[in-house]
Motif scaffolding. Structure first.
Motif, PDB file in Angstrom:
ATOM      1  N   ASN A 365      34.764  36.162 -24.631  1.00 12.88           N
ATOM      2  CA  ASN A 365      33.822  35.046 -24.748  1.00 12.88           C
ATOM      3  C   ASN A 365      34.371  33.919 -25.607  1.00 12.88           C
ATOM      4  O   ASN A 365      34.092  32.740 -25.360  1.00 12.88           O
ATOM      5  CB  ASN A 365      32.481  35.528 -25.313  1.00 12.88           C
ATOM      6  CG  ASN A 365      32.614  36.343 -26.581  1.00 12.88           C
ATOM      7  OD1 ASN A 365      33.344  37.345 -26.612  1.00 12.88           O
ATOM      8  ND2 ASN A 365      31.915  35.955 -27.627  1.00 12.88           N
ATOM      9  N   ASP A 369      33.883  31.173 -22.614  1.00 15.10           N
ATOM     10  CA  ASP A 369      32.490  30.817 -22.338  1.00 15.10           C
ATOM     11  C   ASP A 369      32.131  29.391 -22.744  1.00 15.10           C
ATOM     12  O   ASP A 369      32.401  28.968 -23.881  1.00 15.10           O
ATOM     13  CB  ASP A 369      31.557  31.790 -23.050  1.00 15.10           C
ATOM     14  CG  ASP A 369      31.608  33.185 -22.457  1.00 15.10           C
ATOM     15  OD1 ASP A 369      32.491  33.422 -21.611  1.00 15.10           O
ATOM     16  OD2 ASP A 369      30.785  34.034 -22.843  1.00 15.10           O
ATOM     17  N   THR A 375      32.261  30.220 -16.000  1.00 15.14           N
ATOM     18  CA  THR A 375      31.895  31.461 -16.667  1.00 15.14           C
ATOM     19  C   THR A 375      30.478  31.875 -16.302  1.00 15.14           C
ATOM     20  O   THR A 375      29.606  31.041 -16.051  1.00 15.14           O
ATOM     21  CB  THR A 375      32.011  31.327 -18.193  1.00 15.14           C
ATOM     22  OG1 THR A 375      31.246  30.205 -18.648  1.00 15.14           O
ATOM     23  CG2 THR A 375      33.458  31.147 -18.603  1.00 15.14           C
ATOM     24  N   TYR A 377      28.378  33.749 -18.261  1.00 12.15           N
ATOM     25  CA  TYR A 377      27.503  33.528 -19.416  1.00 12.15           C
ATOM     26  C   TYR A 377      27.694  32.104 -19.915  1.00 12.15           C
ATOM     27  O   TYR A 377      28.818  31.611 -19.997  1.00 12.15           O
ATOM     28  CB  TYR A 377      27.818  34.545 -20.511  1.00 12.15           C
ATOM     29  CG  TYR A 377      27.613  35.971 -20.051  1.00 12.15           C
ATOM     30  CD1 TYR A 377      26.336  36.476 -19.849  1.00 12.15           C
ATOM     31  CD2 TYR A 377      28.704  36.797 -19.791  1.00 12.15           C
ATOM     32  CE1 TYR A 377      26.142  37.777 -19.407  1.00 12.15           C
ATOM     33  CE2 TYR A 377      28.521  38.105 -19.351  1.00 12.15           C
ATOM     34  CZ  TYR A 377      27.234  38.576 -19.158  1.00 12.15           C
ATOM     35  OH  TYR A 377      27.051  39.866 -18.710  1.00 12.15           O
ATOM     36  N   SER A 420      37.673  40.110 -15.944  1.00 11.26           N
ATOM     37  CA  SER A 420      37.021  39.176 -16.855  1.00 11.26           C
ATOM     38  C   SER A 420      35.531  39.468 -16.864  1.00 11.26           C
ATOM     39  O   SER A 420      34.835  39.248 -15.869  1.00 11.26           O
ATOM     40  CB  SER A 420      37.250  37.722 -16.433  1.00 11.26           C
ATOM     41  OG  SER A 420      36.449  36.861 -17.243  1.00 11.26           O
ATOM     42  N   GLU A 422      33.666  37.764 -18.502  1.00 14.98           N
ATOM     43  CA  GLU A 422      33.065  36.438 -18.719  1.00 14.98           C
ATOM     44  C   GLU A 422      32.818  35.700 -17.408  1.00 14.98           C
ATOM     45  O   GLU A 422      32.279  34.591 -17.421  1.00 14.98           O
ATOM     46  CB  GLU A 422      33.960  35.612 -19.635  1.00 14.98           C
ATOM     47  CG  GLU A 422      34.368  36.327 -20.908  1.00 14.98           C
ATOM     48  CD  GLU A 422      33.210  37.028 -21.593  1.00 14.98           C
ATOM     49  OE1 GLU A 422      32.214  36.339 -21.917  1.00 14.98           O
ATOM     50  OE2 GLU A 422      33.285  38.253 -21.788  1.00 14.98           O
ATOM     51  N   HIS A 531      34.682  43.391 -27.983  1.00 14.69           N
ATOM     52  CA  HIS A 531      33.469  42.575 -28.171  1.00 14.69           C
ATOM     53  C   HIS A 531      32.634  43.100 -29.323  1.00 14.69           C
ATOM     54  O   HIS A 531      32.335  42.369 -30.258  1.00 14.69           O
ATOM     55  CB  HIS A 531      32.660  42.492 -26.884  1.00 14.69           C
ATOM     56  CG  HIS A 531      31.608  41.423 -26.925  1.00 14.69           C
ATOM     57  ND1 HIS A 531      31.924  40.096 -27.094  1.00 14.69           N
ATOM     58  CD2 HIS A 531      30.255  41.495 -26.821  1.00 14.69           C
ATOM     59  CE1 HIS A 531      30.815  39.383 -27.090  1.00 14.69           C
ATOM     60  NE2 HIS A 531      29.789  40.208 -26.942  1.00 14.69           N
TER      61      HIS A 531
END
Length: 600
Positions: A365, A369, A375, A377, A420, A422, A531
């Motif tokens: 992220n 992001d 992306t 998100y 990914s 993301e 994460h």
């Protein structure tokens, strides 16, 4: 470190950087919130020029430095205050009301400062190709007053010094060729020389040159407060690597026109696809969530500083022994979040690793992001980088691109997959269809092991998301910038619940619904993630039901955990390469979570 062999046994040993090196940590706390990037705390718009004879920078030594040199500064104040700080800016003449420093430290870092108004601090600098100025502030970070500027500038001896080498795949299916990338200021004839004997470079390769332009950033601080030009990026091809797998090559890189080259570096080409080396199994190092580290007195990035630096040192030690095929860094790479100078310090820190073994990455992220981009998100965690910098300075294997950053690559007995998390991974998405086809095409007779990596975790023991509400102790920029008049960043907007919840549990459930069936069907051996900044080992599991637990054995005096021919994917979270811990693992743990701990 994971070991893979034809025996059908997956074994892992988990160690922290403090096993070899003394580990210290500074926790950055602002009104109860831990901060990811201390550069975000500086209210540059509110700087008040207020030169005062009560403050002075007495000396800085040396004034002419090379890459990685330390600068020792002495300073004094007739009215010392806990909020006084000193910052380094580059370029030296930059408008400090429109940018942030490259590093800073609080004067009280020297304990004598509050007693007698005198102090000394040490700053470690990487070669940024421009002069550096030193400024003295009071009034803390929110309402800083510039009270003194050192009259002399820090200069780099060789501004065109070739630096930050990293070796990556070519981005094609050519396993016989790798890319060497490095940065410089203005090389006109960038060149790589290499050979199989030290000091003898029989192969000469001319590099191609690119650069990252500010216009490529998609918003946030990346194209404003945090932007700093990263210089030229040179790329040269290393060919004939299959034949040299498991051996050593020696190389230098630099400028043929000026005859200014780097020191000699050793590269260990990995085991070729489908080959188990005679002297050892296929061996890789995996980690997530690193950040740029430092051991100097600077306050910048100390939340990630010492742990990530020591992780890099420990990994570098393993790499230097020539027993590692590759390093796989699974997202949240530098934590620059739009402050591009941080990338330079990070690339400098990992150079002993990335220059000597293949360096694989996926985006997290904090690389990708941003709203209104590709992306999935829509938070602003990348600070406006939008994956551009991450995929330019550390290109990924085929078929990855900036907006399609998923890939696969074979090393020795392993088929690596980098997804990914993301970008849209749901059933029917472009990424899902690619993953499905890649797993179908994987020849398990050639690469019997499949390692699957993504940044956000498919399995995570976490209490964030149990009630579909954000953690009450959000560490987002918005939580902090509400206190700082929203001056630098809007990262954290995605802390608000919406149809695309970013909680640990919500993302886990989405991955389990859409991706996990593919892993089971194609017998993927290992999934690893980050994460959440924790180490967690899970059983071989499907749909949150345990299929097989690990066996604990003692090998060479070390306890390791072994899965013998697991019939479902074994999952691990390894988000402790440097970032501050996410202490939200639940007790008692879910049955499938065998172990968790917080240690770098």
């Amino acid at each position: 470190i994971f070991h893979f062999s034809h025996s059908g046994c997956l074994s892992s040993s988990i160690s922290s950087s403090k096993d070899r090196l003394h580990n210290q940590r500074i926790t950055v706390d602002f009104n109860g919130h831990q901060i990811a990037n201390e550069l975000q705390l500086i209210n540059h718009l509110n700087i008040n020029p207020k030169e005062s004879s009560n403050y002075a920078i007495i000396s800085a030594f040396p004034l002419i430095i090379s890459n990685n040199d330390n600068v020792n500064i002495s300073y004094t104040s007739l009215n010392p205050n806990e909020d006084d700080w000193i910052a380094f800016y580059s370029p030296a003449d930059v408008d400090i009301t429109k940018t942030v420093p490259i590093k800073y430290a609080f004067c009280k870092g020297d304990i004598s400062y509050m007693k007698n108004g005198k102090g000394n601090l040490i700053f470690n600098l990487t070669n940024l190709r421009e002069d550096v100025s030193i400024r003295y502030f009071t009034g803390a970070l929110l309402n800083p007053s510039l009270v003194a500027t050192y009259e002399k500038k820090i200069q780099f001896l060789h501004k065109n010094e070739p630096l930050r080498p990293r070796i990556v795949s070519t981005g094609s299916n050519d396993y016989d060729t790798f890319k060497l990338l490095w940065n410089s200021h203005s090389s006109k004839s960038p060149t790589l020389k290499w050979g199989v004997e030290s000091g003898r470079y029989d192969t000469i390769v001319r590099a191609v040159t690119t650069r990252i332009d500010r216009s490529e950033m998609c918003g946030g601080v990346a194209n404003s407060t945090g932007w700093r030009d990263m210089g030229l990026i040179h790329t040269a091809l290393l060919k004939g690597m299959i034949e040299l797998g498991g051996s050593m090559i020696y190389y230098v890189f630099g400028d043929e026109e000026t005859n200014h080259y780097s020191r000699e570096t050793v590269f260990y080409p990995p085991a070729p696809k489908g080959v188990e080396l005679s002297h050892r199994p296929t061996k890789v190092i995996l980690y997530d969530d690193m950040g740029r580290g430092t051991l100097d007195d600077s306050f910048t990035w100390n939340e990630y500083g010492r742990p990530s630096y020591l992780t890099a040192a420990a990994v570098g030690y393993e790499v230097s022994n020539g027993n590692i095929d590759a390093v796989y860094h699974g997202g949240d790479i530098s934590y620059a979040t739009g402050y591009t100078s941080v990338w330079e310090f990070f690339l400098n820190m990992i150079s002993p690793i990335s220059s000597s073994v293949l360096y694989l990455t996926t985006v997290g992220n904090h690389e990708s992001d941003y709203p209104n981009t590709d992306t999935y998100y829509e938070g602003t965690d990348s600070g406006g980088e939008c994956g551009v910098i991450a995929t330019a300075v550390l290109p990924q294997p085929y078929p990855a691109s900036t907006n399609r950053p998923w890939w696969s690559y074979d090393i020795g007995l392993i088929h690596f997959i980098g997804m990914s998390t993301e970008h849209d991974f749901r059933v029917g998405s472009e990424q899902y269809l690619w993953l499905e086809k890649d797993l179908e095409w994987c020849d398990r007779k050639v690469t019997p092991w499949v390692i699957f990596g993504g940044h956000r975790a498919m399995y995570i023991n976490s209490d964030w998301g149990d009630d579909d509400k954000p953690d009450s102790k959000s560490v987002s920029d918005v939580a902090v910038m509400d206190l700082l008049l929203d001056i630098n960043s809007d990262w954290g907007d995605d802390d608000k619940p919406d149809s695309k919840s970013v909680s640990d549990v919500a993302v886990m459930d989405l991955l389990l619904s859409h991706v996990e069936p593919l892993l089971l069907h194609h017998r993927v051996n290992l999934g690893f993630y980050g994460h959440n900044h924790v180490v967690q080992r899970h059983s071989a599991v499907f749909n949150k039901e345990v299929v097989q637990k690990s066996k604990e054995i003692l090998r060479d005096g070390e306890i390791i955990h072994v899965f013998e021919d697991p019939q479902a994917t074994v999952h691990m979270v390894i988000g402790t390469a440097g970032a501050g811990f996410t202490k939200n693992s639940k007790t008692p743990s879910p049955e499938w979570n065998e172990m968790w701990f917080y240690r770098w």
